[in-house]
Design a protein around this motif. Structure first.
Motif, PDB file in Angstrom:
ATOM      1  N   VAL A  48       0.837  -1.203   0.000  1.00 22.05           N
ATOM      2  CA  VAL A  48       0.000   0.000   0.000  1.00 22.05           C
ATOM      3  C   VAL A  48       0.871   1.252   0.000  1.00 22.05           C
ATOM      4  CG1 VAL A  48      -1.628   1.368   1.366  1.00 22.05           C
ATOM      5  CG2 VAL A  48      -1.990  -1.091   1.082  1.00 22.05           C
ATOM      6  N   ILE A  49       1.911   1.257   0.838  1.00 21.77           N
ATOM      7  CA  ILE A  49       2.798   2.418   0.930  1.00 21.77           C
ATOM      8  C   ILE A  49       3.596   2.595  -0.366  1.00 21.77           C
ATOM      9  CG2 ILE A  49       4.855   3.321   2.101  1.00 21.77           C
ATOM     10  CD1 ILE A  49       3.721   2.052   4.680  1.00 21.77           C
ATOM     11  N   SER A  52       1.358   3.934  -3.148  1.00 22.48           N
ATOM     12  CA  SER A  52       1.042   5.341  -2.886  1.00 22.48           C
ATOM     13  C   SER A  52       2.225   6.232  -3.265  1.00 22.48           C
ATOM     14  CB  SER A  52       0.691   5.547  -1.413  1.00 22.48           C
ATOM     15  OG  SER A  52      -0.455   4.814  -1.063  1.00 22.48           O
ATOM     16  N   GLY A  56       0.851   7.630  -6.534  1.00 25.91           N
ATOM     17  CA  GLY A  56      -0.052   8.589  -5.914  1.00 25.91           C
ATOM     18  C   GLY A  56      -0.150   9.909  -6.666  1.00 25.91           C
ATOM     19  N   THR A 124      -3.095   0.591   7.357  1.00 26.74           N
ATOM     20  CA  THR A 124      -2.901   1.618   6.321  1.00 26.74           C
ATOM     21  C   THR A 124      -4.247   2.009   5.736  1.00 26.74           C
ATOM     22  OG1 THR A 124      -2.527  -0.132   4.680  1.00 26.74           O
ATOM     23  CG2 THR A 124      -0.584   0.847   5.697  1.00 26.74           C
ATOM     24  N   SER A 128      -2.523   7.371   6.064  1.00 23.03           N
ATOM     25  CA  SER A 128      -1.170   6.931   5.704  1.00 23.03           C
ATOM     26  C   SER A 128      -0.914   7.084   4.207  1.00 23.03           C
ATOM     27  CB  SER A 128      -0.952   5.475   6.144  1.00 23.03           C
ATOM     28  OG  SER A 128      -1.983   4.644   5.674  1.00 23.03           O
ATOM     29  N   MET A 129      -1.929   6.797   3.383  1.00 26.50           N
ATOM     30  CA  MET A 129      -1.768   6.934   1.935  1.00 26.50           C
ATOM     31  C   MET A 129      -1.508   8.383   1.547  1.00 26.50           C
ATOM     32  SD  MET A 129      -4.789   4.421   0.502  1.00 26.50           S
ATOM     33  CE  MET A 129      -5.045   2.800   1.226  1.00 26.50           C
ATOM     34  N   SER A 130      -2.290   9.301   2.106  1.00 27.33           N
ATOM     35  CA  SER A 130      -2.118  10.716   1.769  1.00 27.33           C
ATOM     36  C   SER A 130      -0.759  11.228   2.243  1.00 27.33           C
ATOM     37  CB  SER A 130      -3.245  11.557   2.373  1.00 27.33           C
ATOM     38  OG  SER A 130      -3.287  11.425   3.775  1.00 27.33           O
ATOM     39  N   VAL A 132       2.058   9.503   2.417  1.00 29.20           N
ATOM     40  CA  VAL A 132       3.074   9.015   1.481  1.00 29.20           C
ATOM     41  C   VAL A 132       3.063   9.846   0.202  1.00 29.20           C
ATOM     42  CG1 VAL A 132       3.822   7.061   0.076  1.00 29.20           C
ATOM     43  CG2 VAL A 132       3.009   6.678   2.409  1.00 29.20           C
ATOM     44  N   VAL A 133       1.878  10.166  -0.303  1.00 29.08           N
ATOM     45  CA  VAL A 133       1.777  10.963  -1.539  1.00 29.08           C
ATOM     46  C   VAL A 133       2.391  12.347  -1.333  1.00 29.08           C
ATOM     47  CG1 VAL A 133       0.179  12.068  -3.156  1.00 29.08           C
ATOM     48  CG2 VAL A 133      -0.255   9.737  -2.376  1.00 29.08           C
TER      49      VAL A 133
END
Length: 210
Positions: A48-49, A52, A56, A124, A128-130, A132-133
């Motif tokens: 996921v990380i 992203s 992302g 996640t 957490s996704m935002s 990383v982006v």
């Protein structure tokens, strides 16, 4: 080397706070089943990380969203997550317990609980996704972007370690200890969230930068 993205991600993901959920959802599992759940959940968190970080920004471009707007929105999301953590709740636990149980029942019919709900949304999720982006946009070189993906490996390993030691950790820290750790991480996350929002607002409204 900038370790701020790693600190932020560790604060959001906070595998220690998910240990009670891991114990709950793996009750009755054999050692082999529990080991497989640990491997899949930690690898899924890394995936996921990594996705992203690598894709992302392309997704933002596709939807014609400016990074500054995304920073403000992402910062608000981080701030909400930190509020959850200051109340000793997992940062990404946005759904109620009965909904998690429904997710576990669906997992039993097909998808592994290692992915839903353990990895998404408990480990996640949107916050957490935002994050990383936002940090991916600041990566100016391939090495810096690779480092960000590498931090995903660290998150995966931290998740695997916490889950593998779930029962000893729960015994040593107890509910109170885990709550204290979660609140401390929430305080750190709140400060980082304000910084991300301030940077985004400064880009949207240059007059704020003086």
């Amino acid at each position: 080397m900038d370790f701020k993205p790693l600190v932020t991600l560790l604060a959001i993901v906070n595998p220690l706070a998910i240990v009670p959920f891991f114990i709950h959802y793996t009750q009755g599992f054999s050692k082999a089943q529990r080991r497989r759940t640990i491997v899949i959940s930690s690898f899924s968190a890394f995936v996921v990380i990594a996705i992203s970080a690598l894709l992302g920004l392309r997704i933002l471009e596709f939807f014609n969203i400016s990074l500054a707007s995304f920073q403000v929105g992402g910062g608000m999301l981080l701030l909400l997550s930190s509020m959850n953590m200051l109340n000793a709740q997992p940062a990404e636990a946005k759904i109620q317990t009965h909904e998690l149980e429904d997710g576990a029942e669906k997992a039993a019919m097909g998808a592994s609980i290692a992915v839903v709900p353990l990895t998404i949304p408990l480990l996640t999720g949107p916050a957490s996704m935002s994050t990383v982006v936002i940090y991916a946009e600041k990566a100016k070189t391939f090495f810096q972007l690779g480092t960000l993906v590498g931090y995903g490996v660290v998150i995966g390993l931290a998740t695997a370690l916490c889950f593998a030691l779930a029962e000893p950790i729960a015994r040593v820290l107890g509910k109170t200890g885990i709550n204290v750790m979660t609140r401390l991480m929430g305080l750190i996350l709140a400060a980082l969230a304000v910084e991300v929002m301030a940077d985004g607002l400064g880009k949207l409204f240059p007059i704020l930068r003086g």
